[in-house]
Design a protein around this motif. Structure first.
Motif, mmCIF file in Angstrom:
data_model
loop_
_atom_site.group_PDB
_atom_site.id
_atom_site.type_symbol
_atom_site.label_atom_id
_atom_site.label_comp_id
_atom_site.label_asym_id
_atom_site.label_seq_id
_atom_site.Cartn_x
_atom_site.Cartn_y
_atom_site.Cartn_z
ATOM 1 N N MET A 23 -3.361 -18.557 -2.563
ATOM 2 C CA MET A 23 -3.071 -19.958 -2.248
ATOM 3 C C MET A 23 -2.071 -20.599 -3.191
ATOM 4 S SD MET A 23 -6.139 -19.205 -3.722
ATOM 5 C CE MET A 23 -7.462 -19.439 -2.561
ATOM 6 N N THR A 24 -1.830 -19.981 -4.362
ATOM 7 C CA THR A 24 -0.815 -20.483 -5.295
ATOM 8 C C THR A 24 0.475 -19.677 -5.206
ATOM 9 O OG1 THR A 24 -1.522 -19.078 -7.140
ATOM 10 C CG2 THR A 24 -2.661 -21.193 -6.858
ATOM 11 N N GLN A 25 0.553 -18.766 -4.203
ATOM 12 C CA GLN A 25 1.706 -17.891 -3.996
ATOM 13 C C GLN A 25 1.872 -16.873 -5.124
ATOM 14 O OE1 GLN A 25 3.488 -17.837 -0.954
ATOM 15 N NE2 GLN A 25 1.602 -19.015 -0.638
ATOM 16 N N ARG A 26 0.785 -16.582 -5.813
ATOM 17 C CA ARG A 26 0.781 -15.548 -6.834
ATOM 18 C C ARG A 26 0.346 -14.232 -6.203
ATOM 19 N NH1 ARG A 26 -3.494 -16.652 -11.401
ATOM 20 N NH2 ARG A 26 -4.800 -16.504 -9.539
ATOM 21 N N TRP A 27 1.002 -13.133 -6.582
ATOM 22 C CA TRP A 27 0.644 -11.828 -6.026
ATOM 23 C C TRP A 27 -0.704 -11.354 -6.578
ATOM 24 C CZ3 TRP A 27 2.385 -9.432 -1.948
ATOM 25 C CH2 TRP A 27 3.693 -9.664 -1.507
ATOM 26 N N ASN A 28 -1.539 -10.822 -5.682
ATOM 27 C CA ASN A 28 -2.832 -10.214 -6.007
ATOM 28 C C ASN A 28 -2.915 -8.849 -5.336
ATOM 29 O OD1 ASN A 28 -5.236 -12.677 -6.696
ATOM 30 N ND2 ASN A 28 -3.179 -13.248 -6.053
ATOM 31 N N PHE A 29 -3.839 -8.031 -5.830
ATOM 32 C CA PHE A 29 -4.222 -6.847 -5.053
ATOM 33 C C PHE A 29 -5.682 -6.523 -5.337
ATOM 34 C CE2 PHE A 29 -3.127 -4.478 -8.947
ATOM 35 C CZ PHE A 29 -4.140 -3.530 -9.001
ATOM 36 N N PHE A 30 -6.291 -5.768 -4.417
ATOM 37 C CA PHE A 30 -7.620 -5.212 -4.675
ATOM 38 C C PHE A 30 -7.662 -3.797 -4.139
ATOM 39 C CE2 PHE A 30 -7.984 -7.585 -0.665
ATOM 40 C CZ PHE A 30 -8.563 -6.651 0.199
ATOM 41 N N MET A 31 -8.541 -2.985 -4.739
ATOM 42 C CA MET A 31 -8.714 -1.607 -4.308
ATOM 43 C C MET A 31 -9.588 -1.572 -3.059
ATOM 44 S SD MET A 31 -6.898 -0.002 -6.442
ATOM 45 C CE MET A 31 -7.327 1.627 -5.762
ATOM 46 N N ALA A 32 -9.270 -0.657 -2.151
ATOM 47 C CA ALA A 32 -9.997 -0.609 -0.884
ATOM 48 C C ALA A 32 -10.076 0.816 -0.368
ATOM 49 C CB ALA A 32 -9.304 -1.500 0.154
ATOM 50 N N SER A 33 -11.043 1.046 0.494
ATOM 51 C CA SER A 33 -11.138 2.277 1.282
ATOM 52 C C SER A 33 -11.692 1.870 2.638
ATOM 53 C CB SER A 33 -12.039 3.315 0.608
ATOM 54 O OG SER A 33 -13.340 2.810 0.433
ATOM 55 N N SER A 34 -11.222 2.513 3.683
ATOM 56 C CA SER A 34 -11.611 2.118 5.033
ATOM 57 C C SER A 34 -12.842 2.885 5.498
ATOM 58 C CB SER A 34 -10.445 2.366 6.004
ATOM 59 O OG SER A 34 -10.815 2.028 7.316
ATOM 60 N N GLN A 35 -13.763 2.151 6.137
ATOM 61 C CA GLN A 35 -14.952 2.776 6.711
ATOM 62 C C GLN A 35 -14.613 3.268 8.116
ATOM 63 O OE1 GLN A 35 -17.661 2.895 4.580
ATOM 64 N NE2 GLN A 35 -16.135 1.967 3.223
ATOM 65 N N PRO A 36 -15.085 4.455 8.508
ATOM 66 C CA PRO A 36 -14.750 4.999 9.834
ATOM 67 C C PRO A 36 -15.446 4.234 10.963
ATOM 68 C CG PRO A 36 -16.400 6.373 8.749
ATOM 69 C CD PRO A 36 -15.978 5.348 7.738
ATOM 70 N N GLY A 37 -14.903 4.371 12.174
ATOM 71 C CA GLY A 37 -15.625 3.851 13.329
ATOM 72 C C GLY A 37 -14.819 3.024 14.297
ATOM 73 N N ASN A 38 -13.789 2.305 13.873
ATOM 74 C CA ASN A 38 -13.035 1.438 14.774
ATOM 75 C C ASN A 38 -11.593 1.935 14.899
ATOM 76 O OD1 ASN A 38 -11.631 -0.723 16.053
ATOM 77 N ND2 ASN A 38 -13.240 -2.133 15.391
#
Length: 245
Positions: free
Chosen positions: A92-107
């Motif tokens: 919301m402040t136009q600052r870059w963020n990231f987070f670690m992720a992994s996708s769950q199967p099924g869709n």
């Protein structure tokens, strides 16, 4: 994935996934994380997915939050063999963020991602930041209008890092402090701290942008972003920074 990139020492061409990891700070504030995820969903924020091999996929949109999971549009060229990846976005402040992720199967049409437990945000330094002498502190006015004294560990014209005792209360990410008066004890001869303190001009407001616990003192610490309109305030802080550096 649509492109391969190699990591460089900086966020070349405004692409933060090219920046070194030490250019990011980490927040584990669950309230702030939930607020940020809601912002992404409500504003259809564009996400950039970057896999461990450096492949970049642009223009993926968060579409929903269901049962604590993020449902993200699956890119047409998504490689199902990808295990983990990073999700980059502007907050919301136009600052870059990231987070670690992994996708769950099924869709077949979306990626189901567990709600992140940490956000990393890019801290591009627009001002020189220095460690201040032991004993530096500030008077601040909290949101409840109470005056508090905090310890200062580093300072720049853009902000400061402050710590306090847990018994004195905590500060929420994105909360506002005001009427900030910083006082610095100069370093005297042989590294001893002088009794004469340098008091900086009043800083109108500050916003808490991150928090963590110092592992040595066990004090809660907070990164503060300054907000002021006075050129004199900036010049005064810069002068102190140059003296300490």
């Amino acid at each position: 994935m649509t492109a391969d990139v190699s990591k460089t020492s900086g966020a070349a061409n405004g692409e933060p996934w090219l920046a070194e990891d030490n250019g990011f700070s980490i927040s584990k504030d669950q309230g702030y994380i939930a607020k940020t995820m809601d912002y992404l969903k409500d504003n259809h924020v564009t996400l950039t997915l970057v896999d461990d091999a450096g492949g970049v996929c642009l223009q993926s949109l968060m579409v929903n939050i269901v049962d604590g999971a993020l449902q993200v549009d699956k890119p047409l060229d998504w490689d199902e063999e990808i295990g983990s990846f990073r999700v980059f976005f502007r907050d919301m402040t136009q600052r870059w963020n990231f987070f670690m992720a992994s996708s769950q199967p099924g869709n077949p049409f979306s990626l189901s991602i567990v709600m992140p437990d940490a956000l990393s945000f890019y801290q591009r330094r627009s001002s020189t930041r220095v460690k201040v002498p032991v004993g530096a502190r500030a008077l601040i006015r909290k949101e409840n209008e109470k005056i508090a004294t905090v310890f200062i560990t580093d300072l720049s014209a853009a902000g400061m890092l402050m710590c306090n005792d847990l018994a004195e209360g905590e500060y929420d990410t994105d909360s506002i402090i005001s009427d900030i008066v910083v006082s610095i004890p100069p370093i005297g001869a042989a590294g001893e701290v002088s009794t004469v303190r340098k008091v900086l001009p009043l800083i109108a407001r500050g916003r808490i942008v991150r928090s963590f616990v110092d592992q040595e003192t066990l004090r809660p610490c907070y990164g503060v972003s300054f907000h002021y309109d006075s050129k004199y305030v900036k010049e005064s802080i810069d002068q102190v920074v140059s003296e300490v550096a």
